[in-house]
Design an enzyme around this catalytic site. Structure first.
Site, short mmCIF file in Angstrom:
data_model
loop_
_atom_site.label_atom_id
_atom_site.label_comp_id
_atom_site.label_asym_id
_atom_site.label_seq_id
_atom_site.Cartn_x
_atom_site.Cartn_y
_atom_site.Cartn_z
CB SER A 1 -0.90 0.01 1.24
OG SER A 1 -1.48 1.28 1.37
CG HIS B 1 -4.01 -1.55 -1.43
ND1 HIS B 1 -5.12 -2.32 -1.71
CD2 HIS B 1 -4.37 -0.73 -0.41
CE1 HIS B 1 -6.10 -1.98 -0.89
NE2 HIS B 1 -5.68 -1.02 -0.09
CG ASP C 1 -5.24 2.44 1.13
OD1 ASP C 1 -6.17 1.62 1.04
OD2 ASP C 1 -4.10 2.13 1.54
CG MET D 1 -8.36 7.18 2.61
SD MET D 1 -7.48 7.19 4.16
CE MET D 1 -6.66 5.58 4.09
CG HIS E 1 -9.44 0.10 -0.07
ND1 HIS E 1 -8.80 -0.10 1.14
CD2 HIS E 1 -10.76 0.10 0.19
CE1 HIS E 1 -9.72 -0.20 2.09
NE2 HIS E 1 -10.91 -0.07 1.54
CG MET F 1 -11.42 3.30 2.65
SD MET F 1 -9.76 3.21 3.31
CE MET F 1 -8.81 3.28 1.79
CG MET G 1 -11.74 -2.97 5.51
SD MET G 1 -10.26 -2.56 4.57
CE MET G 1 -9.29 -1.64 5.77
N GLY H 1 -0.55 1.61 9.51
CA GLY H 1 0.19 1.38 10.75
C GLY H 1 -0.64 0.97 11.95
CG ASP I 1 -6.31 -2.91 3.41
OD1 ASP I 1 -5.23 -2.64 3.97
OD2 ASP I 1 -6.95 -2.08 2.72
N GLY I 2 -4.94 -4.37 6.45
CA GLY I 2 -4.81 -3.71 7.75
C GLY I 2 -3.97 -4.53 8.72
N GLY J 1 1.11 -2.12 4.16
CA GLY J 1 1.65 -0.77 4.05
C GLY J 1 2.86 -0.58 4.92
#
Ligand code: DX5
Ligand code: ZN
Length: 227
Positions: free
Chosen positions: A10, A35, A37, A39, A68, A70, A139, A147, A177-178, A199
């Site tokens: 990520s 990946h 993200d 947002m 992805h 969000m 998720m 992090g 993811d996460g 990430g």
């Protein structure tokens, strides 16, 4: 694609000043997907990238760009993200009114259609549209920031997702993811995940290329359910 593993670094955790170099590093380490993200500061309390970033990354690689979203109303981004070169378009069901229509629209535009479930999102969202999915994203943190720590409850949700996909013989990636790291990737794979976003583990390490290799090794060593 039996037991194939995909590692998707990520770029949220990359050093943006050296983004091209960091992307080259993870690709040299064998990263399968990138990946991204997206947002919007509304669906999650953070603001990140848009179509410009996808287009920039597309100039660097032919590998799949795993976007992805969000964001609220993800349908607004189908056209521009497809034009920018996105490969996978994953959104959250709470963010749009007509989930199945948007999945169709994503595929019409030549991208793979993904649905993402937050830790607190009912699993039924996936059950209703399982036949329309190219990717199901579980998720393992509440989205918004890199992090964070892997939430252990995600493992059981991955197992349910794998059971659902198997029952429907769905040709669908199962992504997590996460908080994916050397410590957590094995359990997620054993539970049935085949695609792993990472990430902080990758870009927070001194050697991102080596970290991608190490995550893949740990994953293989853990073994997973046949997919
Ligand atoms: C979280 C994002 C993730 C994030 C993962 O909101 O969806 O993709 O970049 O970062 P790590 O691997 O650091 O948890
Ligand atoms: Zn993500």
């Amino acid at each position: 694609m039996k037991n194939e593993i995909r590692i998707a670094p990520s770029i949220l955790s990359a050093d943006l000043v050296r983004l091209a170099e960091q992307v080259e590093q993870v690709l040299a380490g064998g990263a399968d997907w990138l990946h991204v993200d997206v947002m919007d500061g509304r669906f999650v309390p953070n603001l990140t990238f848009g179509a410009g970033m996808i287009a920039a990354l597309r100039k660097l690689t032919d590998k799949p760009i795993d976007v992805h979203l969000m964001v609220v109303e993800p349908e607004q981004y189908i056209e521009p993200f497809a034009a920018a070169g996105a490969s996978v378009f994953t959104f959250h069901p709470e963010a749009t009114i007509h989930v199945q229509r948007q999945l169709d629209a994503v595929k019409q535009r030549g991208m793979m259609a993904g649905l993402a479930l937050n830790p607190g999102t009912p699993f039924t969202y996936a059950e209703e549209v399982v036949k329309d999915l190219d990717l199901l994203l579980i998720m393992s943190v509440n989205p918004g920031f890199g992090g964070q720590s892997y939430l252990p409850a995600a493992t059981e949700k991955i197992q349910r997702a794998r059971a659902l996909l198997t029952a429907h013989r769905a040709r669908c990636f199962l992504e997590v993811d996460g908080g994916i790291s050397r410590q957590t990737i094995g359990a997620a794979h054993q539970a049935g995940a085949d695609t792993f976003v990472a990430g902080n583990a990758v870009f927070g390490s001194a050697d991102p290329a080596r970290e991608v290799q190490e995550l893949r090794r740990r994953c293989r060593d853990a073994g997973g359910v046949p997919v």
